[in-house]
Write a protein that holds these residues in place. Structure first.
Motif: not given
Length: 302
Positions: A191-196, A198-202, A209-215, A224-229
């Motif tokens: 996941s992205f850190n706080l600086q990136g 997504q702090h509310r989750g995916w 209905k939308p739902v946020a899941i903490k991961v 994002g490119e590093l997460l992808f890699d």
């Protein structure tokens, strides 16, 4: 020096916060921007900006003048746009903001082809994952991915997109596949850190209905490119945009899961401020990107 140049330079300095940043937009030196501001202040007989070692601060007169100056410049833009209805008349400077990774691969690389069509037009790109204020920071338009809520902006869909959870076959061989959103708690999520963000989750959609899941997981970053890699290397699951992973899914490098819960309408959009006339340079660039993104097989090249 003409008054338009003085006023435009003042607005750039005031909104960008420094002579150096404003000079980059104008393609001149900070010294020249300083001279333009001094000439404007001398002509008006008032101080607009206090200069100090700590930076620039607008005076009360400067604050008031800034709002009126923006309106005047917008009127000039509208006037030009009202007669810029054909390709031969498109000229000037188009300033664009785009997400860093997306802009690096799918916006800025197309500049040469666009400029070949409009050789009198200059392009300037700011690639950042921060959401910029187009009006305050002097951008003509931006490329954004996902919903645009600001009523002061117009959003034009360039390409349909969604966000999905994906992982490498090797990861699923070791850890199995999540079947429900709650199963993500038992997986290593990249996941992205706080600086990136997504702090509310995916975010997903369940029962309309939308739902946020903490991961959680053992690797975080703001790129994002590093997460992808990392996902392609089998280090964990990632929540990625479909535009980014299409080719990897097609060739089997990645597999998507939880597709029934994928967040829809996470589209790639061109965004610009509400205005009476849409400048031809913006209109043509939007049409150009639509053309590029809808070319057969375009998204499978990466």
């Amino acid at each position: 020096m003409d008054r338009y140049t003085e006023v435009r330079s003042y607005v750039l300095v005031a909104t960008r916060g420094s002579f150096a940043a404003a000079a980059l937009v104008e393609g001149v030196t900070p010294v020249i921007m300083g001279r333009r501001l001094s000439a404007l202040e001398d002509r008006l007989g008032v101080k607009l900006i206090h200069r100090s070692t700590r930076g620039l601060t607008l005076t009360d007169s400067g604050e008031s003048y800034l709002e009126n100056a923006k309106a005047v410049l917008q009127s000039f833009e509208d006037l030009d746009a009202s007669i810029s209805e054909n390709e031969n008349s498109v000229r000037g400077h188009l300033v664009i903001s785009a997400p860093a990774g997306f802009g690096r691969h799918h916006v800025a690389p197309h500049a040469p082809e666009f400029q070949a069509r409009f050789p009198d037009l200059q392009l300037s790109f700011n690639l950042t994952d921060s959401v910029v204020d187009l009006v305050q920071e002097g951008y003509d338009m931006s490329i954004r991915i996902g919903e645009v809520l600001d009523p002061n902006y117009v959003a034009i869909k360039l390409y349909a997109n969604k966000r999905v959870v994906c992982g490498a076959p090797s990861y699923f061989e070791r850890h199995g596949r999540p079947l429900q959103l709650e199963d993500l708690a038992g997986h290593n999520c990249l996941s992205f850190n706080l600086q990136g963000g997504q702090h509310r989750g995916w975010t997903f959609q369940r029962d309309g209905k939308p739902v946020a899941i903490k991961v959680g997981g053992n690797l975080y970053c703001n790129d994002g490119e590093l997460l992808f890699d990392w996902a392609k290397r089998g280090l964990g699951l990632s929540w990625r945009s479909w535009w980014e992973i299409q080719s990897a899914v097609q060739n089997g490098t990645l597999i998507t899961v939880l597709d029934d819960f994928a967040l829809p309408s996470y589209d790639i959009q061109a965004v610009y401020p509400q205005q009476h006339y849409l400048p031809a340079k913006v209109r043509f660039f939007i049409a150009f990107l639509k053309e590029v993104y809808n070319r057969p097989g375009y998204w499978l090249q990466g």
